[in-house]
Motif scaffolding. Structure first.
Motif, PDB file in Angstrom:
ATOM      1  N   UNK A  44       0.787  -1.228   0.000  1.00 19.07           N
ATOM      2  CA  UNK A  44       0.000   0.000   0.000  1.00 19.07           C
ATOM      3  C   UNK A  44       0.819   1.278   0.000  1.00 19.07           C
ATOM      4  N   UNK A  69       0.367  -1.075  -9.964  1.00 21.28           N
ATOM      5  CA  UNK A  69      -0.393   0.154  -9.746  1.00 21.28           C
ATOM      6  C   UNK A  69       0.355   1.095  -8.815  1.00 21.28           C
ATOM      7  N   UNK A  70       0.867   0.541  -7.724  1.00 20.93           N
ATOM      8  CA  UNK A  70       1.588   1.392  -6.767  1.00 20.93           C
ATOM      9  C   UNK A  70       2.893   1.895  -7.354  1.00 20.93           C
ATOM     10  N   UNK A  72       3.509   2.605 -10.286  1.00 18.15           N
ATOM     11  CA  UNK A  72       3.233   3.691 -11.216  1.00 18.15           C
ATOM     12  C   UNK A  72       3.437   5.069 -10.579  1.00 18.15           C
ATOM     13  N   UNK A  73       3.278   5.120  -9.259  1.00 20.52           N
ATOM     14  CA  UNK A  73       3.352   6.414  -8.570  1.00 20.52           C
ATOM     15  C   UNK A  73       4.773   6.764  -8.148  1.00 20.52           C
TER      16      UNK A  73
ATOM     17  N   UNK B 319      -4.029   9.086   2.252  1.00 20.50           N
ATOM     18  CA  UNK B 319      -4.433   7.784   1.679  1.00 20.50           C
ATOM     19  C   UNK B 319      -4.622   6.769   2.786  1.00 20.50           C
ATOM     20  N   UNK B 321      -5.973   2.317   3.548  1.00 16.21           N
ATOM     21  CA  UNK B 321      -6.335   1.020   2.950  1.00 16.21           C
ATOM     22  C   UNK B 321      -7.138   0.211   3.959  1.00 16.21           C
ATOM     23  N   UNK B 330      -8.438   0.612  -1.438  1.00 18.27           N
ATOM     24  CA  UNK B 330      -7.432   1.669  -1.299  1.00 18.27           C
ATOM     25  C   UNK B 330      -8.146   2.998  -1.531  1.00 18.27           C
ATOM     26  N   UNK B 375      -6.596   3.415  -8.273  1.00 14.65           N
ATOM     27  CA  UNK B 375      -5.960   4.095  -7.147  1.00 14.65           C
ATOM     28  C   UNK B 375      -4.799   4.971  -7.640  1.00 14.65           C
ATOM     29  N   UNK B 376      -3.980   4.410  -8.507  1.00 15.41           N
ATOM     30  CA  UNK B 376      -2.810   5.158  -9.004  1.00 15.41           C
ATOM     31  C   UNK B 376      -3.257   6.374  -9.812  1.00 15.41           C
ATOM     32  N   UNK B 379      -4.747   9.016  -7.539  1.00 16.55           N
ATOM     33  CA  UNK B 379      -3.711   9.739  -6.810  1.00 16.55           C
ATOM     34  C   UNK B 379      -3.082  10.805  -7.688  1.00 16.55           C
TER      35      UNK B 379
END
Ligand SMILES: Cc1cc2nc3c(=O)[nH]c(=O)nc-3n(C[C@H](O)[C@H](O)[C@H](O)COP(=O)(O)OP(=O)(O)OC[C@H]3O[C@@H](n4cnc5c(N)ncnc54)[C@H](O)[C@@H]3O)c2cc1C
Ligand code: FES
Lengths: 103, 413
Positions: A44, A69-70, A72-73, B319, B321, B330, B375-376, B379
């Motif tokens: 997360x 996905x994570x 990507x940030x 953020x 979860x 998330x 989620x990405x 954000x």
């Protein structure tokens, strides 16, 4: 139990012998700089980002969907990026080398 | 003489503050006062792996014990800070008077206990600490029947973990839907269906009146006067900021210890961070009190910045979860106060979907269920301060990449 080498963002090589758990938890227990493990390893927070040494990418495998996905940030994402908490340490990973990305 | 920093409360925020000060090679000395007997550990696990039959029940420390030794953090475990003397600048704890130059309050939150008779009976639990989780683990066997009072995140996570243990679980929620304070009806609906599908007796619009002993164990009397037989009760009715120490010391408290953008309280030598404080958030332009790991960590970094002479106001995007069964939620941002919401995908068990919250056309928050890409993207859009088109978001034939690209172009235009 495997031995893992972490190359920290400062360029220091930290060898963790008898590493257990995940690439993240073994690093936190051994105070490897650049791996914080803020979410406790539940994919997360992305504070456990590493680049897997090219020689090991096949054995370690690619990132899963949630992990991608994570990632990507994050800055500094490469083909061989993984979140350390999603890599479970097994005897097959003995000798693994990873570079810690850090923030 | 080097600066003496005293930290009250040894949880997530405290651990991060120690870590950030150590990373900056801060040369002051730190005393950490913690009521619990443990060094700071990962609290979210308490309702998840700590109750899961397959979970690892060893506490997961945020930083190993060696870290505190190496950085000369004096840790007073099992010690309650009882009083702050702001004139003498010291804290009374465990029969000692501990002097500070800078005091940091990270006392977390306490339970908001509902007015129900029988709350003190054995077999009634709250869940904030490792000891609470161990108590629940010992009290429930596979066949136990458990009533969870409160359908918020913690209540629902407890229900999921106890179902995995094989317990019979009932959840009582006073509002007309679960998670009512934090999410939209569609997302509440999804979680209700999820839990019912897993065999939870989930009842909304119903409150508990009384908990009492019965012949076979205990029972909960609910608002329609029916009773639910059970072996244990877990209270998950929400939390309130733990501000008693601050209030007694005369600090400004308003739904949390009020702090400025640098987490300084109304006393310039006292900081507060994490669950126990409230702060104006620049992204939402209102005062927020958040209960999340992310919030405690970011605020701790802000305090460390002030102490080490590199001040940086707190402005991070919140953020959060939650894990229930195989569902991972998330959340990016804070949806409170939304005036429109759109759902992308189909909110059904097994599927992935996301809820996008708006206010006056601006994006406030995204709830992503088993959907890391949403989620990405959420954000990124929130960090851009974007105003994405809700109709396009709703339309799954328009990719999230396209939506993000458009937002970037609008921003540069
Ligand atoms: C069961 C559970 C599940 C959660 N799940 C999630 C999740 O999935 N994701 C997420 O982001 N957040 C989650 N949270 C919230 C998150 O754990 C908190 O927001 C976070 O721990 C806040 O950190 P903190 O430093 O403010 O306080 P805490 O970590 O709560 O620490 C406060 C500490 O201060 C101590 N203390 C209080 N008063 C005194 C005193 N006078 N003297 C000495 N010590 C004192 C308390 O005993 C406690 O140990 C969860 C919380 C709980 C309880
Ligand atoms: S520890 Fe949080 S994502 Fe790995």
């Amino acid at each position: 139990m495997p031995k893992v080498t972490y190359i920290t963002p400062e360029g220091e090589r930290v060898v963790v012998e008898q590493a257990e758990g995940t690439l993240m938890s073994a690093a936190v227990e051994n105070q490897v700089s650049g791996i914080d493990g803020d979410c406790g390893g539940v994919c997360s927070c992305a504070t456990c980002h590493v680049h897997v040494d090219e020689a090991w990418t096949d054995k370690v495998g690619p990132a899963g969907e949630g992990e991608k996905g994570l990632l990507e940030l994050e800055d500094g994402v490469e083909e061989n990026s993984r979140l350390g908490c999603q890599v479970k340490l097994t005897p097959e990973l003995d000798g693994l080398v990873v570079r810690v990305v850090g923030r | 003489m080097s600066t003496r920093c005293v930290i009250v409360g040894a949880g997530h925020g405290a651990a991060q503050l120690c870590a950030s000060l150590a990373a900056a090679k801060w040369d002051g000395c730190i005393t950490l006062i913690g009521e619990e007997p443990h060094l700071p550990y990962h609290r979210p696990a308490l309702s998840k792996t700590q109750l899961d039959p397959e979970g690892d029940h060893a506490l997961q420390l945020i930083r190993p014990e060696d870290f505190y030794h190496a950085n000369r953090v004096e840790f007073l475990s099992g010690t309650i800070a009882e009083r702050i003397d702001r004139t003498a600048r010291c804290v009374e704890a465990g029969g000692r008077s501990i002097a500070y130059d800078k005091l940091v309050l990270c006392t977390g939150s306490i339970h908001r206990l509902p007015p129900i008779a029988g709350m003190n009976l054995p077999g009634v639990f709250t869940l904030r600490t490792a000891a609470d989780a161990a108590g629940i683990r010992h009290a429930v066997a596979a066949a136990s029947r458990v009533v969870v009072i409160g359908g918020g995140f913690i209540g629902l996570e407890v229900a999921a973990s106890l179902r995995k243990r094989g317990c019979g679980v009932a959840v009582l929620e006073l509002a007309d839907r679960v998670l009512a304070r934090v999410t939209s009806p569609a997302v509440s609906d999804f979680f209700e269906t999820l839990h019912r599908g897993r065999g939870v007796d989930l009842r909304t619009g119903i409150g508990a009146r009384e908990i009492r002993k019965s012949e076979g164990g205990m029972e909960v009397v609910v608002s329609d006067e029916s009773t639910i037989a059970c072996d244990a009760v877990v209270i998950g009715t929400g939390a309130a900021p733990n501000t008693s120490l601050a209030e007694e010391a005369g600090l400004h408290v308003d739904n949390g210890i009020r702090v400025d953008a640098w987490n300084v309280s109304s006393d310039p030598d006292i900081f507060a961070l994490g669950d126990c404080c409230s702060q104006h958030h620049p992204l939402y332009d209102r005062v927020l009190r958040l209960e999340s790991v992310q919030n405690a960590l970011e605020q701790a970094k802000t305090v460390a910045g002030v102490l080490t002479g590199h001040p940086r106001p707190h402005d991070a995007l919140p953020w959060f979860w939650s894990h229930q069964y195989d569902v991972k939620l998330q959340i990016a941002g804070v949806s409170h106060g939304y005036d429109a919401v759109v759902i992308r995908g189909i909110p059904e068990p097994g599927a992935s979907f996301s809820a996008w919250y708006f206010r006056n056309g601006g994006l406030l928050a995204v709830d992503a269920v088993n959907d890391a890409a949403a989620y990405a993207t959420g954000t990124k859009l929130l960090k851009l301060g974007a105003r994405p088109d809700p109709d396009r978001l709703k339309d799954s034939s328009v990719s999230l990449k396209e939506i993000l690209q458009q937002a970037k172009e609008t921003e540069h235009a």
